[in-house]
Design a protein around this motif. Structure first.
Motif, PDB file in Angstrom:
ATOM      1  N   THR A 193     -15.538  91.367  -1.310  1.00  0.00           N
ATOM      2  CA  THR A 193     -15.090  92.257  -0.244  1.00  0.00           C
ATOM      3  C   THR A 193     -13.684  91.905   0.244  1.00  0.00           C
ATOM      4  N   VAL A 194     -13.124  90.826  -0.293  1.00  0.00           N
ATOM      5  CA  VAL A 194     -11.816  90.344   0.150  1.00  0.00           C
ATOM      6  C   VAL A 194     -10.705  91.078  -0.599  1.00  0.00           C
ATOM      7  N   ILE A 195      -9.761  91.635   0.126  1.00  0.00           N
ATOM      8  CA  ILE A 195      -8.581  92.259  -0.470  1.00  0.00           C
ATOM      9  C   ILE A 195      -7.513  91.181  -0.592  1.00  0.00           C
ATOM     10  N   GLY A 196      -6.893  91.074  -1.764  1.00  0.00           N
ATOM     11  CA  GLY A 196      -5.872  90.050  -1.975  1.00  0.00           C
ATOM     12  C   GLY A 196      -6.455  88.671  -2.251  1.00  0.00           C
ATOM     13  N   SER A 237       6.171  97.831  -7.526  1.00  0.00           N
ATOM     14  CA  SER A 237       6.071  96.803  -6.496  1.00  0.00           C
ATOM     15  C   SER A 237       4.764  96.035  -6.653  1.00  0.00           C
ATOM     16  N   CYS A 238       4.672  94.941  -5.942  1.00  0.00           N
ATOM     17  CA  CYS A 238       3.460  94.135  -5.952  1.00  0.00           C
ATOM     18  C   CYS A 238       2.451  94.737  -4.971  1.00  0.00           C
ATOM     19  N   VAL A 239       1.188  94.754  -5.386  1.00  0.00           N
ATOM     20  CA  VAL A 239       0.109  95.316  -4.592  1.00  0.00           C
ATOM     21  C   VAL A 239      -1.021  94.292  -4.541  1.00  0.00           C
ATOM     22  N   GLU A 240      -1.704  94.196  -3.405  1.00  0.00           N
ATOM     23  CA  GLU A 240      -2.807  93.247  -3.278  1.00  0.00           C
ATOM     24  C   GLU A 240      -3.947  93.586  -4.240  1.00  0.00           C
ATOM     25  N   CYS A 241      -4.593  92.545  -4.774  1.00  0.00           N
ATOM     26  CA  CYS A 241      -5.773  92.755  -5.612  1.00  0.00           C
ATOM     27  C   CYS A 241      -6.817  93.514  -4.795  1.00  0.00           C
ATOM     28  N   TYR A 242      -7.502  94.434  -5.451  1.00  0.00           N
ATOM     29  CA  TYR A 242      -8.532  95.219  -4.782  1.00  0.00           C
ATOM     30  C   TYR A 242      -9.750  94.357  -4.498  1.00  0.00           C
ATOM     31  N   ALA A 243     -10.549  94.763  -3.517  1.00  0.00           N
ATOM     32  CA  ALA A 243     -11.814  94.081  -3.254  1.00  0.00           C
ATOM     33  C   ALA A 243     -12.621  94.071  -4.545  1.00  0.00           C
ATOM     34  N   GLY A 244     -13.222  92.943  -4.849  1.00  0.00           N
ATOM     35  CA  GLY A 244     -13.978  92.811  -6.096  1.00  0.00           C
ATOM     36  C   GLY A 244     -13.145  92.258  -7.232  1.00  0.00           C
ATOM     37  N   SER A 245     -11.936  91.805  -6.914  1.00  0.00           N
ATOM     38  CA  SER A 245     -11.081  91.180  -7.926  1.00  0.00           C
ATOM     39  C   SER A 245     -10.262  90.070  -7.273  1.00  0.00           C
ATOM     40  N   TRP A 246      -9.615  89.251  -8.109  1.00  0.00           N
ATOM     41  CA  TRP A 246      -8.853  88.100  -7.613  1.00  0.00           C
ATOM     42  C   TRP A 246      -7.785  87.719  -8.632  1.00  0.00           C
ATOM     43  N   CYS A 254     -16.119  85.986  -4.956  1.00  0.00           N
ATOM     44  CA  CYS A 254     -17.132  86.850  -5.552  1.00  0.00           C
ATOM     45  C   CYS A 254     -18.507  86.287  -5.205  1.00  0.00           C
ATOM     46  N   MET A 255     -19.359  87.129  -4.655  1.00  0.00           N
ATOM     47  CA  MET A 255     -20.670  86.689  -4.192  1.00  0.00           C
ATOM     48  C   MET A 255     -21.763  87.310  -5.046  1.00  0.00           C
ATOM     49  N   PRO A 256     -22.878  86.596  -5.264  1.00  0.00           N
ATOM     50  CA  PRO A 256     -23.972  87.185  -6.034  1.00  0.00           C
ATOM     51  C   PRO A 256     -24.611  88.335  -5.263  1.00  0.00           C
ATOM     52  N   CYS A 257     -25.051  89.328  -6.006  1.00  0.00           N
ATOM     53  CA  CYS A 257     -25.759  90.447  -5.384  1.00  0.00           C
ATOM     54  C   CYS A 257     -27.079  89.949  -4.799  1.00  0.00           C
ATOM     55  N   LEU A 258     -27.531  90.585  -3.762  1.00  0.00           N
ATOM     56  CA  LEU A 258     -28.816  90.256  -3.169  1.00  0.00           C
ATOM     57  C   LEU A 258     -29.934  90.649  -4.133  1.00  0.00           C
ATOM     58  N   GLY A 287     -32.674  92.420  -6.026  1.00  0.00           N
ATOM     59  CA  GLY A 287     -32.947  93.843  -6.187  1.00  0.00           C
ATOM     60  C   GLY A 287     -31.699  94.697  -6.291  1.00  0.00           C
ATOM     61  N   LEU A 288     -30.522  94.103  -6.125  1.00  0.00           N
ATOM     62  CA  LEU A 288     -29.270  94.837  -6.229  1.00  0.00           C
ATOM     63  C   LEU A 288     -28.467  94.315  -7.412  1.00  0.00           C
ATOM     64  N   VAL A 289     -27.796  95.197  -8.115  1.00  0.00           N
ATOM     65  CA  VAL A 289     -26.937  94.821  -9.234  1.00  0.00           C
ATOM     66  C   VAL A 289     -25.659  95.643  -9.159  1.00  0.00           C
ATOM     67  N   THR A 290     -24.647  95.224  -9.894  1.00  0.00           N
ATOM     68  CA  THR A 290     -23.442  96.038 -10.002  1.00  0.00           C
ATOM     69  C   THR A 290     -23.572  96.905 -11.246  1.00  0.00           C
ATOM     70  N   ALA A 291     -23.146  98.146 -11.124  1.00  0.00           N
ATOM     71  CA  ALA A 291     -23.226  99.070 -12.254  1.00  0.00           C
ATOM     72  C   ALA A 291     -22.251  98.659 -13.346  1.00  0.00           C
ATOM     73  N   LYS A 292     -21.103  98.139 -12.962  1.00  0.00           N
ATOM     74  CA  LYS A 292     -20.112  97.634 -13.912  1.00  0.00           C
ATOM     75  C   LYS A 292     -19.262  96.599 -13.196  1.00  0.00           C
ATOM     76  N   ILE A 293     -18.502  95.840 -13.945  1.00  0.00           N
ATOM     77  CA  ILE A 293     -17.676  94.795 -13.352  1.00  0.00           C
ATOM     78  C   ILE A 293     -16.746  95.403 -12.316  1.00  0.00           C
ATOM     79  N   GLY A 294     -16.700  94.810 -11.140  1.00  0.00           N
ATOM     80  CA  GLY A 294     -15.815  95.258 -10.082  1.00  0.00           C
ATOM     81  C   GLY A 294     -16.464  96.204  -9.088  1.00  0.00           C
ATOM     82  N   ASP A 295     -17.663  96.720  -9.392  1.00  0.00           N
ATOM     83  CA  ASP A 295     -18.342  97.631  -8.473  1.00  0.00           C
ATOM     84  C   ASP A 295     -18.954  96.881  -7.307  1.00  0.00           C
ATOM     85  N   HIS A 296     -19.271  97.638  -6.261  1.00  0.00           N
ATOM     86  CA  HIS A 296     -20.061  97.093  -5.159  1.00  0.00           C
ATOM     87  C   HIS A 296     -21.533  97.140  -5.582  1.00  0.00           C
TER      88      HIS A 296
END
Length: 92
Positions: free
Chosen positions: A63-66, A35-44, A73-77, A79-88
């Motif tokens: 942070t948007v689901i679907g 079945s079809c499932v909404e894109c997870y937060a951090g993807s589009w 997709c918003m830039p990290c504040l 001093g903050l980075v994502t460990a890998k693509i799609g992470d918070h």
């Protein structure tokens, strides 16, 4: 009785779309669930079809689901980075 018919029609349309792998924008086809499932937060995904959702790029997060646009997709504040693509964002 009309409501029952409408519900059955919507279920039939949803099942047909999933069988054809024609998921709407913001949704992807999950083969295990069939079945079809909404894109997870951090993807589009901005297209209709069987394609996968695209993760936000490095050092951005979502942070948007679907989501249907990379604009979610918003830039990290600072001093903050994502460990890998799609992470918070995380503080490293």
């Amino acid at each position: 009785m009309r409501v029952t018919h409408l519900i059955l029609l919507l279920v039939s349309i949803s099942a047909a779309a999933a069988q054809d792998d024609q998921c709407a924008a913001g949704w992807f086809f999950e083969s295990r669930a069939q079945s079809c499932v909404e894109c997870y937060a951090g993807s589009w995904k901005d297209t209709v079809g069987p394609t996968a959702c695209t993760f936000c790029t490095d050092n951005t997060y979502g942070t948007v689901i679907g989501a249907t646009s990379p604009a979610t997709c918003m830039p990290c504040l600072d001093g903050l980075v994502t460990a890998k693509i799609g992470d918070h964002p995380a503080n490293f």
